[in-house]
Write a protein that holds these residues in place. Structure first.
Motif, short mmCIF file in Angstrom:
data_model
loop_
_atom_site.label_atom_id
_atom_site.label_comp_id
_atom_site.label_asym_id
_atom_site.label_seq_id
_atom_site.Cartn_x
_atom_site.Cartn_y
_atom_site.Cartn_z
N GLY A 68 -18.00 -15.79 -47.77
CA GLY A 68 -17.62 -16.93 -48.59
C GLY A 68 -17.07 -18.11 -47.80
N VAL A 69 -17.41 -18.22 -46.53
CA VAL A 69 -16.87 -19.29 -45.69
C VAL A 69 -17.80 -20.49 -45.58
CG1 VAL A 69 -15.45 -17.71 -44.34
CG2 VAL A 69 -17.78 -18.22 -43.58
N SER A 70 -18.99 -20.40 -46.12
CA SER A 70 -19.96 -21.49 -46.00
C SER A 70 -20.01 -22.31 -47.28
CB SER A 70 -21.36 -20.92 -45.71
OG SER A 70 -21.37 -20.29 -44.46
N ALA A 71 -20.32 -23.56 -47.12
CA ALA A 71 -20.44 -24.44 -48.29
C ALA A 71 -21.66 -24.10 -49.13
CB ALA A 71 -20.51 -25.89 -47.83
N PHE A 72 -22.69 -23.52 -48.49
CA PHE A 72 -23.95 -23.25 -49.18
C PHE A 72 -24.44 -21.84 -48.83
CE2 PHE A 72 -23.76 -27.79 -48.27
CZ PHE A 72 -23.82 -28.30 -49.56
N PRO A 73 -25.17 -21.22 -49.73
CA PRO A 73 -25.74 -19.90 -49.43
C PRO A 73 -26.94 -20.02 -48.47
CG PRO A 73 -26.44 -20.62 -51.60
CD PRO A 73 -25.45 -21.65 -51.10
N SER A 74 -27.36 -18.90 -47.90
CA SER A 74 -28.47 -18.89 -46.95
C SER A 74 -29.76 -19.46 -47.52
CB SER A 74 -28.73 -17.46 -46.46
OG SER A 74 -27.72 -17.05 -45.60
N THR A 78 -33.47 -22.19 -45.95
CA THR A 78 -34.92 -22.12 -46.12
C THR A 78 -35.44 -23.38 -46.81
OG1 THR A 78 -34.79 -19.72 -46.27
CG2 THR A 78 -36.80 -20.75 -47.11
N GLU A 79 -34.75 -23.82 -47.84
CA GLU A 79 -35.17 -25.03 -48.57
C GLU A 79 -35.05 -26.27 -47.70
OE1 GLU A 79 -36.94 -24.93 -51.34
OE2 GLU A 79 -36.72 -22.78 -51.05
N ASN A 83 -37.89 -28.87 -46.55
CA ASN A 83 -37.73 -30.32 -46.73
C ASN A 83 -37.97 -31.05 -45.41
OD1 ASN A 83 -37.25 -32.54 -48.37
ND2 ASN A 83 -35.04 -32.43 -48.15
N PHE A 84 -37.47 -30.50 -44.30
CA PHE A 84 -37.74 -31.09 -42.97
C PHE A 84 -39.25 -31.14 -42.73
CE2 PHE A 84 -33.61 -28.98 -41.29
CZ PHE A 84 -32.83 -30.02 -41.75
N ALA A 85 -39.91 -30.02 -42.97
CA ALA A 85 -41.35 -29.92 -42.71
C ALA A 85 -42.16 -30.87 -43.58
CB ALA A 85 -41.82 -28.48 -42.91
N ASN A 86 -41.66 -31.15 -44.78
CA ASN A 86 -42.36 -32.05 -45.70
C ASN A 86 -41.95 -33.51 -45.55
OD1 ASN A 86 -43.91 -29.99 -46.87
ND2 ASN A 86 -42.22 -29.41 -48.20
N GLY A 87 -41.04 -33.79 -44.62
CA GLY A 87 -40.65 -35.17 -44.36
C GLY A 87 -39.65 -35.75 -45.34
N GLY A 88 -38.99 -34.91 -46.14
CA GLY A 88 -38.11 -35.43 -47.18
C GLY A 88 -36.63 -35.46 -46.85
N ALA A 89 -36.22 -34.94 -45.71
CA ALA A 89 -34.80 -34.89 -45.38
C ALA A 89 -34.35 -36.20 -44.72
CB ALA A 89 -34.52 -33.72 -44.43
N ALA A 110 -33.22 -16.88 -42.26
CA ALA A 110 -33.35 -15.59 -42.94
C ALA A 110 -34.54 -15.57 -43.90
CB ALA A 110 -32.05 -15.25 -43.69
N GLY A 111 -34.84 -16.70 -44.51
CA GLY A 111 -35.95 -16.78 -45.45
C GLY A 111 -37.28 -16.91 -44.74
N ASP A 112 -38.35 -16.88 -45.53
CA ASP A 112 -39.71 -16.94 -44.99
C ASP A 112 -40.16 -18.39 -44.83
OD1 ASP A 112 -42.30 -16.50 -44.20
OD2 ASP A 112 -42.99 -15.79 -46.16
N VAL A 113 -40.28 -18.83 -43.60
CA VAL A 113 -40.77 -20.17 -43.29
C VAL A 113 -42.00 -20.10 -42.39
CG1 VAL A 113 -38.54 -21.31 -43.64
CG2 VAL A 113 -39.12 -20.42 -41.38
#
Length: 153
Positions: A68-74, A78-79, A83-89, A110-113
């Motif tokens: 519970g120390v991270s602002a966002f889950p794992s 992946t998302e 987003n980086f790969a699609n040019g949207g970040a 950890a996710g499938d990329v």
């Protein structure tokens, strides 16, 4: 630049001589002047070629997220990589504005990329929970550092 290639000292000296005749007070650009001379030595040219900026994003998940120390889950990692790969970040916008090459390296998502057009250098799918054990083994750490060296080259 190839760090294993010997520096061209004559190019560095020529670059220093060039710095001395430019229309500016000597030393007024501070460390940029010496940096230009170092690039000249690496490139073997009195006046170094323009450099094209590059941005490398290394993506991975850390196992301590379960504490519970991270602002966002794992799942967010992946998302974001998608987003980086699609040019949207935001980093994609910055890279385009700077005409910089953007490279995304999966060293431990950890996710499938696997299907994304990124560099796949996964050491493991996320690190271990460092609150309970070492995050990575020595071999995994060495592999992650090597991924960084390869990207830097």
């Amino acid at each position: 630049m190839n760090s294993s290639k010997p520096l061209d000292l004559s190019a560095r000296n020529a670059a220093r001589a060039r710095q001395a005749i430019l229309t500016k007070p000597p030393g007024s650009l501070g460390q940029l002047e010496e940096l230009a001379c170092r690039f000249a030595a690496w490139q073997g040219r009195a006046q170094p070629e323009d450099l094209r900026p590059a941005i490398t994003v290394f993506a991975a998940d850390h196992g301590v997220t379960v504490e519970g120390v991270s602002a966002f889950p794992s799942a967010v990692t992946t998302e974001m990589v998608r987003n980086f790969a699609n040019g949207g970040a935001a980093i994609c916008v910055l890279a385009r504005a700077l005409d910089a090459r953007l490279e995304v390296v999966d060293v431990g998502v950890a996710g499938d990329v696997a299907a994304l057009p990124i560099v796949h250098a996964k050491v493991r799918p996320g690190s271990q929970n460092l609150a309970k054990q070492a995050a990575m083994s020595a071999d995994e750490t060495a592999a992650a550092l090597e991924a960084g060296r390869v990207a830097a080259r």
